[in-house]
Write a protein that holds these residues in place. Structure first.
Motif, PDB file in Angstrom:
ATOM      1  N   ASP A 172     -11.530   4.930  -9.587  1.00 39.84           N
ATOM      2  CA  ASP A 172     -12.055   4.453  -8.314  1.00 39.84           C
ATOM      3  C   ASP A 172     -11.232   3.277  -7.785  1.00 39.84           C
ATOM      4  O   ASP A 172     -11.123   3.072  -6.579  1.00 39.84           O
ATOM      5  CB  ASP A 172     -13.517   4.040  -8.467  1.00 39.84           C
ATOM      6  N   LEU A 175      -8.418   4.734  -5.885  1.00 41.18           N
ATOM      7  CA  LEU A 175      -8.887   5.235  -4.593  1.00 41.18           C
ATOM      8  C   LEU A 175      -9.034   4.081  -3.601  1.00 41.18           C
ATOM      9  O   LEU A 175      -8.572   4.167  -2.456  1.00 41.18           O
ATOM     10  CB  LEU A 175     -10.225   5.955  -4.763  1.00 41.18           C
ATOM     11  N   LEU A 179      -6.865   3.604   0.004  1.00 44.72           N
ATOM     12  CA  LEU A 179      -7.481   3.532   1.333  1.00 44.72           C
ATOM     13  C   LEU A 179      -7.148   2.220   2.020  1.00 44.72           C
ATOM     14  O   LEU A 179      -6.772   2.188   3.197  1.00 44.72           O
ATOM     15  CB  LEU A 179      -8.998   3.690   1.202  1.00 44.72           C
ATOM     16  N   ILE A 180      -7.275   1.124   1.302  1.00 46.52           N
ATOM     17  CA  ILE A 180      -7.117  -0.198   1.910  1.00 46.52           C
ATOM     18  C   ILE A 180      -5.651  -0.515   2.214  1.00 46.52           C
ATOM     19  O   ILE A 180      -5.340  -1.202   3.176  1.00 46.52           O
ATOM     20  CB  ILE A 180      -7.744  -1.259   0.988  1.00 46.52           C
ATOM     21  N   TYR A 181      -4.745   0.036   1.400  1.00 44.37           N
ATOM     22  CA  TYR A 181      -3.323  -0.222   1.636  1.00 44.37           C
ATOM     23  C   TYR A 181      -2.738   0.702   2.712  1.00 44.37           C
ATOM     24  O   TYR A 181      -1.545   0.698   2.963  1.00 44.37           O
ATOM     25  CB  TYR A 181      -2.527  -0.082   0.348  1.00 44.37           C
TER      26      TYR A 181
ATOM     27  N   ASN B   5     -19.394   5.436  -6.447  1.00 49.97           N
ATOM     28  CA  ASN B   5     -18.532   4.438  -5.792  1.00 49.97           C
ATOM     29  C   ASN B   5     -17.481   5.104  -4.915  1.00 49.97           C
ATOM     30  O   ASN B   5     -17.219   4.673  -3.789  1.00 49.97           O
ATOM     31  CB  ASN B   5     -17.837   3.570  -6.846  1.00 49.97           C
ATOM     32  N   ALA B   6     -16.861   6.155  -5.464  1.00 51.10           N
ATOM     33  CA  ALA B   6     -15.820   6.858  -4.706  1.00 51.10           C
ATOM     34  C   ALA B   6     -16.410   7.490  -3.450  1.00 51.10           C
ATOM     35  O   ALA B   6     -15.788   7.461  -2.375  1.00 51.10           O
ATOM     36  CB  ALA B   6     -15.161   7.908  -5.589  1.00 51.10           C
ATOM     37  N   LEU B   9     -16.896   4.802  -0.889  1.00 49.12           N
ATOM     38  CA  LEU B   9     -15.617   4.349  -0.319  1.00 49.12           C
ATOM     39  C   LEU B   9     -15.079   5.348   0.696  1.00 49.12           C
ATOM     40  O   LEU B   9     -14.617   4.970   1.775  1.00 49.12           O
ATOM     41  CB  LEU B   9     -14.585   4.159  -1.437  1.00 49.12           C
ATOM     42  N   LEU B  10     -15.131   6.625   0.338  1.00 42.99           N
ATOM     43  CA  LEU B  10     -14.605   7.645   1.255  1.00 42.99           C
ATOM     44  C   LEU B  10     -15.442   7.726   2.532  1.00 42.99           C
ATOM     45  O   LEU B  10     -14.895   7.851   3.635  1.00 42.99           O
ATOM     46  CB  LEU B  10     -14.561   9.008   0.552  1.00 42.99           C
ATOM     47  N   TYR B  13     -14.532   4.801   4.591  1.00 41.32           N
ATOM     48  CA  TYR B  13     -13.171   4.929   5.128  1.00 41.32           C
ATOM     49  C   TYR B  13     -13.151   5.815   6.369  1.00 41.32           C
ATOM     50  O   TYR B  13     -12.597   5.445   7.403  1.00 41.32           O
ATOM     51  CB  TYR B  13     -12.249   5.514   4.046  1.00 41.32           C
ATOM     52  N   ILE B  43      -9.568  -5.847  -4.300  1.00 39.85           N
ATOM     53  CA  ILE B  43      -8.399  -5.285  -3.627  1.00 39.85           C
ATOM     54  C   ILE B  43      -8.482  -5.725  -2.181  1.00 39.85           C
ATOM     55  O   ILE B  43      -9.492  -5.488  -1.511  1.00 39.85           O
ATOM     56  CB  ILE B  43      -8.391  -3.755  -3.712  1.00 39.85           C
ATOM     57  N   ASN B  44      -7.448  -6.362  -1.692  1.00 39.64           N
ATOM     58  CA  ASN B  44      -7.502  -6.813  -0.299  1.00 39.64           C
ATOM     59  C   ASN B  44      -6.114  -6.821   0.301  1.00 39.64           C
ATOM     60  O   ASN B  44      -5.113  -6.921  -0.413  1.00 39.64           O
ATOM     61  CB  ASN B  44      -8.115  -8.210  -0.214  1.00 39.64           C
ATOM     62  N   ILE B  45      -6.087  -6.697   1.592  1.00 36.70           N
ATOM     63  CA  ILE B  45      -4.796  -6.709   2.282  1.00 36.70           C
ATOM     64  C   ILE B  45      -5.022  -7.147   3.726  1.00 36.70           C
ATOM     65  O   ILE B  45      -6.089  -6.910   4.299  1.00 36.70           O
ATOM     66  CB  ILE B  45      -4.116  -5.323   2.201  1.00 36.70           C
ATOM     67  N   PHE B  57      -8.851  -6.146   5.051  1.00 37.83           N
ATOM     68  CA  PHE B  57      -9.622  -5.068   4.424  1.00 37.83           C
ATOM     69  C   PHE B  57      -9.804  -5.412   2.952  1.00 37.83           C
ATOM     70  O   PHE B  57      -8.870  -5.896   2.307  1.00 37.83           O
ATOM     71  CB  PHE B  57      -8.883  -3.733   4.546  1.00 37.83           C
ATOM     72  N   ALA B  58     -10.997  -5.136   2.432  1.00 42.08           N
ATOM     73  CA  ALA B  58     -11.234  -5.503   1.035  1.00 42.08           C
ATOM     74  C   ALA B  58     -12.280  -4.598   0.391  1.00 42.08           C
ATOM     75  O   ALA B  58     -13.188  -4.103   1.048  1.00 42.08           O
ATOM     76  CB  ALA B  58     -11.696  -6.958   0.952  1.00 42.08           C
ATOM     77  N   THR B  59     -12.084  -4.384  -0.900  1.00 42.79           N
ATOM     78  CA  THR B  59     -13.117  -3.752  -1.732  1.00 42.79           C
ATOM     79  C   THR B  59     -13.318  -4.597  -2.986  1.00 42.79           C
ATOM     80  O   THR B  59     -12.357  -4.936  -3.679  1.00 42.79           O
ATOM     81  CB  THR B  59     -12.724  -2.314  -2.127  1.00 42.79           C
ATOM     82  N   MET B  61     -14.505  -4.761  -6.605  1.00 44.46           N
ATOM     83  CA  MET B  61     -14.672  -3.786  -7.681  1.00 44.46           C
ATOM     84  C   MET B  61     -15.584  -4.278  -8.802  1.00 44.46           C
ATOM     85  O   MET B  61     -15.625  -3.674  -9.869  1.00 44.46           O
ATOM     86  CB  MET B  61     -13.303  -3.390  -8.222  1.00 44.46           C
ATOM     87  N   TRP B 107     -18.202  -2.437  -4.238  1.00 40.47           N
ATOM     88  CA  TRP B 107     -17.777  -1.051  -4.049  1.00 40.47           C
ATOM     89  C   TRP B 107     -18.057  -0.466  -2.669  1.00 40.47           C
ATOM     90  O   TRP B 107     -18.510   0.672  -2.548  1.00 40.47           O
ATOM     91  CB  TRP B 107     -18.379  -0.159  -5.133  1.00 40.47           C
ATOM     92  N   LEU B 109     -16.108  -0.364   1.393  1.00 38.81           N
ATOM     93  CA  LEU B 109     -14.884  -0.711   2.109  1.00 38.81           C
ATOM     94  C   LEU B 109     -15.280  -1.598   3.294  1.00 38.81           C
ATOM     95  O   LEU B 109     -15.865  -1.116   4.259  1.00 38.81           O
ATOM     96  CB  LEU B 109     -14.155   0.545   2.579  1.00 38.81           C
TER      97      LEU B 109
END
Lengths: 194, 115
Positions: A172, A175, A179-181, B5-6, B9-10, B13, B43-45, B57-59, B61, B107, B109
């Motif tokens: 996960d 995944l 998506l975020i990148y 979680n997946a 996220l999907l 998204y 995870i962020n950008i 954008f961030a998740t 985890m 978890w 987006l």
């Protein structure tokens, strides 16, 4: 049945061979694969003809999978084909012409959303293709390619099919990163149900 | 099979891409991260769209909510809007150059945009 088709259509002489002359095979994802050699006359029209069929069917995005020039999978020791053994710029010349002719065909058909990609980034073809298939962003144990010169030819560097979720392996976390990148989502199920 | 979680996220998204996210994730330009000292579990950008708006954008985890500090870009007052998928989660006014504490649920987006 497929084996008969392969033999009847001269498959052995069109494919890459190993140093000992035997056919190069790969057992992957439940099937045995062989590889067309770029030194054959057959491959010089194969992808273009396949692309025309796909265009006829309304498909506008074409991905050349498993062509990871200049990785090691491109070696061909088939001496009967007359090319330099095992690598050479002849490989680049062949594929460059193949991509050019697919692009020309798409242009001649005025395909608006034509999108040509290949597996792995390479500076050798970034003037031809629009995007690359890459792997998980978090696979930092692999060599990382940054196709900077892609920007000489394109406004964007797009990447596809990142195995952001893959049956049994990717997580996960992968995944979320995909998506975020900003990678176009791709998920591999390998013949299993979703 | 996808995990819960997946699936979340999907779903987030694809809703986000039909909302404002495409301008960043598809056509955007990467910027240096606005979140400094982000934990490895986040995870962020940071992205910028074609008209100059900045987005993060961030998740998260972790299994619990987490709060991170990010620096508001620029030097002027801005509107900050936070989205989850196509839903506006919150909006507030922030000052450029100041820190903003962003609480991120587990978890999902999430993305915020400075206008």
């Amino acid at each position: 049945m497929l084996e008969n088709f392969f033999v009847a259509d001269n498959g052995v002489n069109l494919c890459r061979t190993k140093l000992d002359g035997s056919l190069e095979t790969l057992n992957l994802e439940g099937r045995i694969e062989v590889f067309l050699c770029r030194g054959t006359e057959y491959i010089k029209t194969f992808m273009q003809e396949t692309s025309k069929t796909l265009f006829d069917l309304g498909i506008t995005a074409i991905h050349n999978d498993f062509d990871q020039l200049m990785a090691l999978d491109g070696a061909s020791f088939n001496k009967s084909l007359g090319h330099l053994i095992p690598y050479g710029s002849w490989q680049i010349d062949v594929m460059s012409k193949v991509y050019s002719e697919i692009i020309a065909e798409a242009k001649s058909r005025n395909i608006t959303y034509f999108y040509l990609t290949k597996e792995w980034p390479t500076e050798l073809f970034n003037m031809k293709i629009q995007g690359y298939q890459v792997r998980n962003y978090k696979s930092l144990n692999d060599t990382t390619y940054i196709p900077l010169f892609h920007y000489v030819y394109h406004d964007f560097v797009s990447s596809i099919y990142g195995f952001g979720w893959m049956q049994g392996t990717a997580t996960d976390d992968d995944l979320a990163a995909m998506l975020i990148y900003g990678q176009l989502p791709g998920m591999a199920f390998w013949q299993s149900t979703i | 099979m996808f995990s819960a979680n997946a699936k979340n996220l999907l779903a987030d998204y694809f809703k986000a891409m039909k909302n404002r996210a495409k301008a960043y994730l598809f056509y955007g330009r990467l910027l240096k991260p606005l979140i400094h000292s982000a934990p490895k579990t986040l995870i962020n950008i940071t992205w910028q769209d074609s008209i100059g708006n900045v987005s993060v954008f961030a998740t998260n985890m972790l299994t619990t909510r987490t709060t991170v500090a990010l620096k508001v870009p620029g030097a002027t007052k801005k509107f900050l809007k936070i989205f989850n998928g196509n839903k506006l989660v919150s909006s507030t006014e922030v000052n450029g150059g100041e820190n903003y504490n962003w609480e991120i649920p587990a978890w999902r987006l999430l993305y915020l945009i400075f206008f």
